[in-house]
Design an enzyme around this catalytic site. Structure first.
Site, PDB file in Angstrom:
ATOM      1  N   GLU A 436     -54.547  15.016  75.876  1.00 60.35           N
ATOM      2  CA  GLU A 436     -55.812  15.495  75.308  1.00 60.35           C
ATOM      3  C   GLU A 436     -56.726  16.106  76.366  1.00 60.35           C
ATOM      4  O   GLU A 436     -57.928  15.815  76.424  1.00 60.35           O
ATOM      5  CB  GLU A 436     -56.513  14.356  74.562  1.00 60.35           C
ATOM      6  CG  GLU A 436     -55.693  13.870  73.392  1.00 60.35           C
ATOM      7  CD  GLU A 436     -56.387  12.814  72.537  1.00 60.35           C
ATOM      8  OE1 GLU A 436     -57.496  12.385  72.891  1.00 60.35           O
ATOM      9  OE2 GLU A 436     -55.805  12.432  71.518  1.00 60.35           O
ATOM     10  N   GLU A 543     -48.823  10.841  69.851  1.00 63.43           N
ATOM     11  CA  GLU A 543     -49.719   9.691  69.662  1.00 63.43           C
ATOM     12  C   GLU A 543     -50.110   9.617  68.193  1.00 63.43           C
ATOM     13  O   GLU A 543     -50.336  10.653  67.562  1.00 63.43           O
ATOM     14  CB  GLU A 543     -50.953   9.861  70.555  1.00 63.43           C
ATOM     15  CG  GLU A 543     -51.785   8.611  70.682  1.00 63.43           C
ATOM     16  CD  GLU A 543     -52.923   8.795  71.692  1.00 63.43           C
ATOM     17  OE1 GLU A 543     -52.675   9.272  72.818  1.00 63.43           O
ATOM     18  OE2 GLU A 543     -54.059   8.458  71.328  1.00 63.43           O
TER      19      GLU A 543
END
Ligand code: GAL
Length: 850
Positions: A436, A543
């Site tokens: 991220e 994820e």
């Protein structure tokens, strides 16, 4: 003097053997054989024992003459933060676990009696958090800001060699916080080694093993880097020997070379005719012994563990290993070991991985940094596949003092070292160059956000105008390519992914073309659009889930999902509890069942990595202080499974599962939702005090639990599962009476007296008939007799401010944990647990010779 292999390494091997026995007989054989053959790095000494430590800072502490006699003596690995108190003003914030930081120094004497004036010494650290400076005899030898990567320094030029005393001093600076979005620990938290070699040696991480498998045959390309400090060229040879798990030599190659000052690489090839493959359920391990020879004399020796397997990610069929389509049923794990902090301990790590494996997990994502080497060794031998991840941020930080400050100067070095260190592990199936990272969007410098909100803000939808334009490569796309190229240069054998929470193809990372496997974090609803948005690209949920659950707590009605923290900030709920039905998750995620339903029924989805397998210290979303550890785990911080554990076990394993919850201690007449996870059966019937309350069946393969809504009456609830009319399993829960005594359950009854082995003892508050009292909070006091210490206590509460290093703990929903660490003397140890008003309990553990 240096010994061939330190006693502690032997002890570690021995205890690995002990542990492996339970999971993997093959690897057991391999360890026994290796140990008895004596084929190991000859001059590698574990250098953990007897350091002096002070949590203080002065430039004088680097000087050999500095008086450190009043400092504490300890053995590494060590995490000083876990020894501290939780405090709202600790600069890490609740996101970092609310434990202390600061600057600490470690000092140790090194006495050499080495008549060989040409020998070289390297001091190797597996990981120090963070900003490490190493001094030898007052000279600065080197620094390393990154707290997650291993590094070594050649300290030879700074040593007094002939019988001299040397002083090694290590300054560790974790004062500037916040520097991470989770708890990192502080100090030399992984192992340290001292390596001695001649002036020509195999370079650190200098053996690259590149196997290719075709049918029953395999070829292993070996590239060995030799490092020479000698002024003259040296004529040498490199002997590579490949051994199978039974210790049989299956191939050998000897190649001559001339080692020049600096680095020289030798390329060899071995052929294997009857390849035994590395499978998750049968992880066959080979070892390569690399010997550097001057004539017939072996001057250096290195051992590499490897496996023979093929892996592929396909845009239509997902992931496969050895040609067998296999879902990656993975979990993300941070590095802490609960109440032990980040100080690495092989028994604690093994316990985590074993529990994951028993749940049916076949893969681990090391979030969001290179793990301890022991984790990869265990994954190799236990058959767990791994995503090895480099960074949580690139140039733009997420917290004020994080790695973004060091990225420009250190990223290439750190990423290279991660790949060099880890590339031979058969368990690793994918590299991740980032999680991220904010470079997914257009960036301006200084993008970090407020600490309390960091995870919440970072997970909310981003502005589409900050995506990449359709033409040309942006700077962030170029940065992606640069990092991917570093990985490929050092390991051409694996693909690259990144965990992305921007799922548009105009995410700068995807736009770069350098991401081989499209990795989504969350956004399970967008999975259906992957083939359209990313044609011909393999896909993985890097994820997923982010459920919020507190073991033992249940919010009803269970069939309405709570998405927390919601839009209102700060989010306040004075209970600090989240529901353990699968009805609680973050606003950017989805429940366990909803996510698994997408993954299971989408053939092109290679799998998922659930956030997270275990709770971890820090990031107490959706709360803030006094909450100080996560709610995301399928297993709580103490290692007690939450109910979702059995959902996965019922889906991912063949073991018969029949799990009924919650407990059966409620108010008379209260309406209670009873859930049941089951498999290997067609139906389940519920009985309340002997009366049937109906049979339930999963309607189709999108349903994962069955439920009854019943009014509470004290007594017994029981479920019976049946297949074809035959009873498969039964489970009953009784209403517990008053707390009466403590029940202690140790996870083993013998322990090696090696100073490191651990036994995990579960403490339950039970009624006179042995039923768990599910609301009990009694404080339990521990005492020990024998050669052992208490390494930590916990109860899985994410908001308890009790210390982890103590001899007492309150029960949390009926349970707590005490971790006992072996001393060095064989004999019996006796752990006693007392609590006011309850009968005392004790457990005996036999300590056996190391
Ligand atoms: C993700 C992030 C993880 C963790 C998680 C919590 O966005 O990658 O590190 O913060 O959110 O839901």
């Amino acid at each position: 003097m240096m010994r061939p292999l330190s006693i502690l390494v032997k002890a570690w091997l021995a205890c690995s053997l002990h542990r492996m026995e339970q999971v993997c007989k093959l690897s057991l054989l391999s360890f026994v054989t290796w140990a008895t053959l004596g084929l190991h790095a000859m001059e590698r000494q574990l250098w953990d024992a007897n350091w002096r430590f002070a949590l203080a800072d002065s430039a004088n502490m680097a000087q050999p003459t500095f008086d450190d006699t009043s400092w504490r003596v300890l053995n590494l690995p060590h995490d000083w933060a876990i020894e501290g108190n939780f405090y709202v003003k600790n600069p890490s914030g609740a996101v970092g676990g609310a434990l202390p930081g600061g600057v600490g120094w470690y000092r140790k004497h090194l006495t050499l009696n080495d008549s060989d004036t040409l020998s070289r010494y390297v001091l190797h650290f597996d990981g120090v958090f963070m900003n490490t400076s190493v001094y030898v005899n007052g000279h600065l030898v080197g620094i390393r800001p990154n707290g997650f990567i291993g590094f070594g320094f050649d300290i030879t030029p700074f040593l007094n060699k002939k019988g001299g005393d040397n002083v090694v001093c290590v300054r560790v600076d974790n004062a500037q916080q916040p520097n991470c979005r989770w708890y990192t620990g502080c100090g030399i938290y992984r192992h340290v080694y001292l390596l001695r070699s001649s002036e020509v040696r195999v370079a650190q991480w200098g053996v690259q093993v590149l196997p290719t498998v075709k049918g029953h045959k395999a070829t292993v390309a070996l590239n060995t880097t030799i490092e020479s400090f000698a002024k003259q060229n040296r004529k040498l040879s490199v002997r590579q020997s490949l051994y199978d798990a039974e210790g049989r030599r299956v191939a050998q190659s000897v190649t001559g070379c001339v080692a020049r000052m600096g680095k020289t690489t030798v390329n060899q090839r071995l052929n294997v005719s009857h390849a035994k493959l590395w499978w998750p359920n049968a992880p066959h391990i080979y070892k390569v012994i690399t010997e550097l020879m001057a004539g017939r004399e072996v001057i250096d020796r290195d051992t590499t563990t490897m496996g023979l397997r093929t892996i592929a990610f396909d845009a239509t069929t997902g992931f496969s290993i050895n040609g067998q389509p296999t879902k990656l049923n993975g979990v993300c794990l941070h590095g802490d070991l609960g109440c032990l902090g980040t100080a690495i301990n092989e028994d604690a790590l093994y316990r985590q991985l074993r529990m994951m494996k028993e749940m049916g997990t076949n893969a681990i994502r090391c979030a969001h940094n290179p793990p301890a080497p022991e984790l990869l060794n265990l994954c190799d031998t236990m058959g767990l596949m791994v995503i090895d991840e480099a960074f949580d941020q690139w140039r733009v930080g997420k917290t004020e003092f994080d790695y973004a400050l060091f990225f420009d100067k250190w990223a290439e070095r750190d990423l290279t070292d991660m790949v060099l260190r880890d590339r031979n592990h058969p368990s690793i199936v994918l590299w991740s160059i980032g999680n991220e990272v904010l470079e997914q969007w257009n960036t301006t410098k200084k993008q970090g956000v407020d600490l309390d909100d960091v995870n919440i803000l970072l997970n909310n939808a981003r502005d589409p105008v900050r995506l990449a334009a359709d033409k040309g490569l942006s700077d962030n796309a170029k940065l992606t390519r640069w990092l991917a190229d570093i990985v490929r240069r050092n390991d051409p054998s694996r693909l690259i992914t990144a965990g992305c929470n921007e799922v548009s193809p105009n995410n700068h990372l995807f736009k770069s073309g350098a991401i081989d496997v499209v990795g989504f974090n969350y956004h399970s609803k967008q999975v259906a659009n992957v083939p359209k948005n990313f044609p011909r690209k393999p896909f993985l949920m890097t994820e997923s889930v982010s459920a919020l659950q507190t073991r033992g707590f249940y919010a009803m009605p269970s069939d309405s999902v709570r998405r927390l923290p919601g839009k209102r900030r700060p989010f306040i709920d004075p209970s600090f509890l989240c529901s353990s039905y699968d009805n609680s998750c973050t606003s950017w995620s989805a429940t366990h069942e909803a996510t698994w339903d997408v993954v299971k029924h989408t053939p092109y989805c290679s799998g998922q990595f659930i956030w997270t397998g275990f709770d971890y210290i820090g990031e107490p979303t959706p709360f803030n202080f006094p909450a100080r550890s996560s709610y995301f785990g399928i297993v709580d911080l103490a290692g007690f499974p939450k109910d979702a554990y059995y959902l996965y076990q019922s889906e991912w394993t063949m073991k018969t599962v029949l799990h009924l919850f919650p407990h059966w201690n409620w108010m008379q007449g209260q309406e209670i939702d009873l859930w049941c996870y089951y498999n290997n059966a067609d139906e389940v019937e519920l009985f309340v005090n002997g009366q049937s309350r109906g049979v339930r069946r999963k309607a189709n393969n999108h349903q994962y639990h069955v439920m009854w809504r019943e009014r509470f009456e004290p007594g017994t609830v029981e479920v019976v599962s049946r297949k074809g009319g035959q009873v498969v399993a039964k489970r009953a829960i009784n209403t517990a009476g008053q707390p009466h005594h403590l029940r202690l359950t140790a996870d083993k009854n013998t322990l090696r007296a090696n100073g490191r082995s651990l036994v995990f003892v579960t403490v339950e508050v039970v009624d006179k008939d042995g039923n768990l009292c599910p609301w009990a909070e009694n404080e339990v006091l521990f005492s020990l007799e024998g050669s052992a210490t208490i390494a930590g206590v916990d109860n899985g509460s994410p908001f308890s401010l009790e210390r982890f290093k103590d001899n007492r703990r309150k029960a949390f929903f009926g349970k707590c944990l005490v971790v006992v660490q072996a001393g060095n003397e064989a004999g019996a140890i006796n752990l006693k647990a007392k609590s006011i008003g309850l009968e005392t309990a004790e457990v005996k553990i036999q300590m056996i010779d190391k």
